[in-house]
Design an enzyme around this catalytic site. Structure first.
Site, PDB file in Angstrom:
ATOM      1  N   SER A 164       2.931   5.518   5.156  1.00  0.00           N
ATOM      2  CA  SER A 164       2.004   4.565   5.776  1.00  0.00           C
ATOM      3  C   SER A 164       1.198   3.833   4.780  1.00  0.00           C
ATOM      4  CB  SER A 164       0.925   5.229   6.558  1.00  0.00           C
ATOM      5  OG  SER A 164       1.510   5.918   7.676  1.00  0.00           O
TER       6      SER A 164
ATOM      7  N   ASP B  19       0.978   8.909  14.848  1.00  0.00           N
ATOM      8  CA  ASP B  19       1.979   9.434  14.052  1.00  0.00           C
ATOM      9  C   ASP B  19       1.414  11.130  13.887  1.00  0.00           C
ATOM     10  OD1 ASP B  19       2.998   9.243  11.136  1.00  0.00           O
ATOM     11  OD2 ASP B  19       0.942   9.752  10.553  1.00  0.00           O
TER      12      ASP B  19
END
Length: 362
Positions: free
Chosen positions: A83, A256
């Protein structure tokens, strides 16, 4: 001879007229983009988006987009990104290494889109269901070699040009780094700080920080409720108090986390919450007419699949192939002026370039 001169002059003037007309037409065709809203579904691949079509009671807001593209999320040094690198590609236009926060592959700080636009008079905001110091939001205001440096990242929020933040992260503002108390410094820097709830009233001359959980916000399954929607609507109200352009990043962080946990219900409830907020943002953009909305992901998480259950083609079973990230391309949805520029297949850092081209066209 005079006749020839007249013909040449006439042709020259005609050419000049055509050039001016073409310039006017080019200028008229450039979209007027006053505001940018970038929505990031962390870990949201195409199968995650598809979940909204099978597990949400209403028509998903993804259906409202006409301009759709695909993004390659690989980082500068790895085929599969994390990320931090994924968000740094969005915020700086440069691919970097996994773990990088606002720095290039050589760990040099790179100006973020927020910092660039601030110099042009824009305001900016960040909202996340993670801590506000987590990889994605951090990449829009901090510059550190590692995403793990969350105390340092919190300290950098104090000196940033961000006007509105909402998310978790209390643990990283409590003075753990060299005796700093980042909460105190946030207030000294002009932020109105609230650690209990997103609530008003709002004052255009002030900045706002809502830091509401020790680390990430609670899951939807654990009663987070309408936090993401409430914070996003309030941010839009706040930015609408002035004529300034604004850049707002909204992250559905825990899509996520559901993927990492291989927990389909966790993932799906977070995805549906994110889709609901997309609807509110699109409503604002439709009425405003000068706001570009981009919805995408930093990467896909979990190798998430929607397949038949025991070969029953009327029964969908969600499954996972990994507890980590995958290399699959991720969707990019765009709405508003300039949306068509986000169609096609391209690298994730090109999203920054496409945004900046539209801002420069303004």
């Amino acid at each position: 001879m005079d006749k020839i001169v007249l013909i040449v002059l006439a042709a020259w003037f005609a050419g000049c007229s055509t050039t001016v007309n073409n310039q006017q037409e080019d200028t008229a065709s450039k979209p007027v983009v006053k505001n940018i809203i970038l929505m990031i579904g962390d870990g949201m691949g195409l199968a995650q988006v598809s979940s909204a079509y099978y597990f949400k009671d209403e028509t998903p807001n993804f259906s409202r987009f006409k301009s759709i593209g695909l993004s390659n999320t690989s980082s500068a040094k790895q085929k599969i990104t994390d990320s931090a690198s994924g968000a740094t590609a969005f915020s700086t236009g440069q691919k970097s290494y996994n773990g990088a926060i606002g720095v290039d592959a050589d760990t040099n700080a790179v100006s973020t889109i927020n910092e660039i636009l601030f110099e042009q008079g824009w305001k900016s905001g960040l909202i996340a269901t993670s801590s506000i110091t987590h990889a994605t939001p951090a990449s829009f205001y901090a510059h550190t070699e590692s995403r793990s440096m969350e105390d340092e990242i919190a300290a950098q929020l104090v000196s940033s040009d961000i006007h509105y933040v909402a998310g978790g992260g209390k643990a990283f503002f409590s003075g753990n780094l060299e005796g700093r108390n980042s909460f105190k410094k946030l207030i000294e820097a002009g932020f109105e700080l609230d650690t209990t709830a997103v609530q008003g009233p709002l004052d255009a001359s002030k900045r706002y920080a809502y830091i509401l959980a020790k680390d990430g916000m609670p899951r939807m399954l654990d009663g987070r409720g309408e936090f993401l929607a409430v914070a996003t609507v309030q941010a839009l109200e706040y930015f609408s108090l002035t004529e300034n352009s604004f850049f707002l990043m909204v992250e559905g962080s825990q899509i996520d986390w559901g993927g990492h946990d291989n927990d389909a219900e966790y993932l799906q409830t977070e995805l549906i919450d994110f889709d609901n907020v997309i609807g509110q943002v699109l409503d604002f953009a439709e009425e405003d007419g000068e706001t570009l909305v981009i919805v995408t992901a930093d990467h896909e998480t979990g190798g998430y699949t929607l397949a038949s259950n025991n070969n029953d083609y009327d029964d969908i079973k969600a499954s996972f192939s990994t507890g980590g990230h995958s290399a699959t391309l991720v969707p990019v949805f765009a709405f508003g002026p300039g949306a068509e520029r986000f169609s096609g297949v391209y690298q994730n850092n090109e999203i920054f370039g496409k945004i900046m081209d539209l801002v420069e066209d303004k």
